[in-house]
Design a protein around this motif. Sequence first.
Motif, short mmCIF file in Angstrom:
data_model
loop_
_atom_site.label_atom_id
_atom_site.label_comp_id
_atom_site.label_asym_id
_atom_site.label_seq_id
_atom_site.Cartn_x
_atom_site.Cartn_y
_atom_site.Cartn_z
N LEU A 86 0.84 -1.21 0.00
CA LEU A 86 0.00 0.00 0.00
C LEU A 86 0.87 1.25 0.00
N ARG A 89 2.17 1.66 -3.42
CA ARG A 89 1.11 2.12 -4.33
C ARG A 89 0.91 3.63 -4.21
N GLU A 119 -8.91 6.55 0.37
CA GLU A 119 -8.34 5.23 0.66
C GLU A 119 -7.05 5.33 1.47
N HIS A 120 -6.26 6.36 1.20
CA HIS A 120 -4.91 6.37 1.76
C HIS A 120 -4.68 7.38 2.88
#
Lengths: 323, 292
Positions: A86, A89, A119-120
């Motif tokens: 993650l 990414r 999301e992050h």
Amino acid sequence: MLLDILRLKMYFPIRRGVLGRVIGYVKAVDDITFSINSNEVYSLVGESGSGKSTVARCILKLYEPTEGRILFEGRDVTRTRGRELLEYRKMVQAVFQNPYLSLNPRMSIADIVAEPILEHTGVGKDEAYRAALELLERVGISRELARRYPSSLSGGQAQRVAIARAIALKPKLVVLDEPTSSLDVSLQAQILNLLEDLYSEYRMSYLLISHDLSVVRYVSDRVGVMYLGKLVEEGYTENLFENPLHPYTQALISSIPEPDPAYGKLNRRITLPGEPPSAVSPPPGCRLNPRCPRFMDLCRREEPPVVEVEKGHTVSCWLYAKV
Amino acid sequence: MGLNEIASVLKLIKSNPLSMLGIIIVATFIVIGVASPYIAPYPSDAWGYSYNLETRLLPPSPRYPFGTDEMGRDLFSRVLLGARFSLIIAVGVVSIALVIGVVVGLTAGYMGGFAGMVLMRLTDMFLAFPPLLLAIAFAATLGRGLFNVIIALALSWWPWYARLVYIQVNSVKNLPFIDAARIIGLSPVKIMFKHVLPNSITPVVIQAALDMGSAVLEAAGLSFLGIGVPPPTPEWGLLVSQGWALINSAWWLSFFPGIAIVVTVVGFNLLADTFQEVMDPRLRSTMVMRGM
């Protein structure tokens, strides 16, 4: 170094029959090594099927490479998973060729750009959408359009949205896989200018995958030339375009149309006979040997070594090797 | 389905009398199904709680439009309430089958690999049996009852949706926006439900809605065979089956519930044809040429 690709191989098995017996491999990428620096535009060029998109998909971790390593800021990310993946990414994003197909038709423009932020980062919905609208404004998409769906955008607008999504997490590397080749020429220039502006603004690196050599020459710092899964030549853009060494690069560069007809006769057009052979059973020795105008007997017998001809300019060809 | 498709469906329905008939039948069926306890002229007859020997087996008349049964109950009220049971069964069967089918098809299609293969082989196993036979086997095992009928039919029904979802997912999962979602770092479950499913569900949902006619028919079939809903429920198949013994003296007992089944199923099929024409681009272009 931001990204190191070390002896990367990507073989796709060809299966036959009910049991899926492997009867061969497509050697899409076959032992490739190169690096991308921080704040650099690195381009991979080559014809369709040369494996440049496969390299991009390995870097984007859409494919698991068969062999080789990918280092990002010195850390091995080849088989990374979970939390670490993650983090990776967040730092490596992409823009694809077809902007319509790369946007979910069921999501609004604002949703698409806000998604990676939600999301992050730990920010709330309001904050994420405010950031998304700012990003969209930065790439030239108005607030009114943000409520709409991808199908109501033009190709250029859709690609701007895809770019906004890619930079939403402030990545360190953006892979641009033929970002302009499905757009009209007038739009290509606009998108390229936008990418250039963002490049200096965000201080990131680009890996540009393209077969449009005039674009590559205009934007890149360094260029790698691929042929049939191999990196045949690499160098600083000016060196490579002014002084191409590999017969394949020479042919490729001689095919660029000359905008000014007065200079048209200076460059003789070099054409290679035939078509690139299949990546399932590539020719032995140098991959180019059946088509090469400067073919020697050695080329069929042994794979050529990588030779550094001038600083930062390497070529994989027997013509330049001291035997 | 986008707004354009909805608009073209509406246009088609307006221009085609058979489509119009289909939508009227289906709408009436739904309205009666919802409102029947309140509009039935003899509510206690409808539920089957009462009997009146003086009004036994009367032929259709203005007072009892569909006649009365052997317990003296108004058949019209019972047929009206039957629509409610058929609606409950149809919606129940299709939604349960849809949920199972979506989960199986989506998982098998997106995840692939060994688990996906096992799931799809399991689906194929179910598909190998004629669905009604499978439903009969389940119904016989579970015993009579409304809930059991729904479960039995749903269990024989889901593999069709699983297949359909699987095929749709396979055509969507390699599109670049799925790659983009992976690059953003979404989890496989999020990608499946947020990106893959919304882009593959439309034809499946339409198929499911149109399958409700077949669900009505199969539920009636189970009741007719005596393994469906128990009496005195006014389920249509059961009414037909109960009237069967008296068909020579009281034809209306089987006739009217039978007509109700036929009309409902035909209505759903007409609607299905309309949707199929809209979904198929080749048919659509011929409709444009015919000026429809």
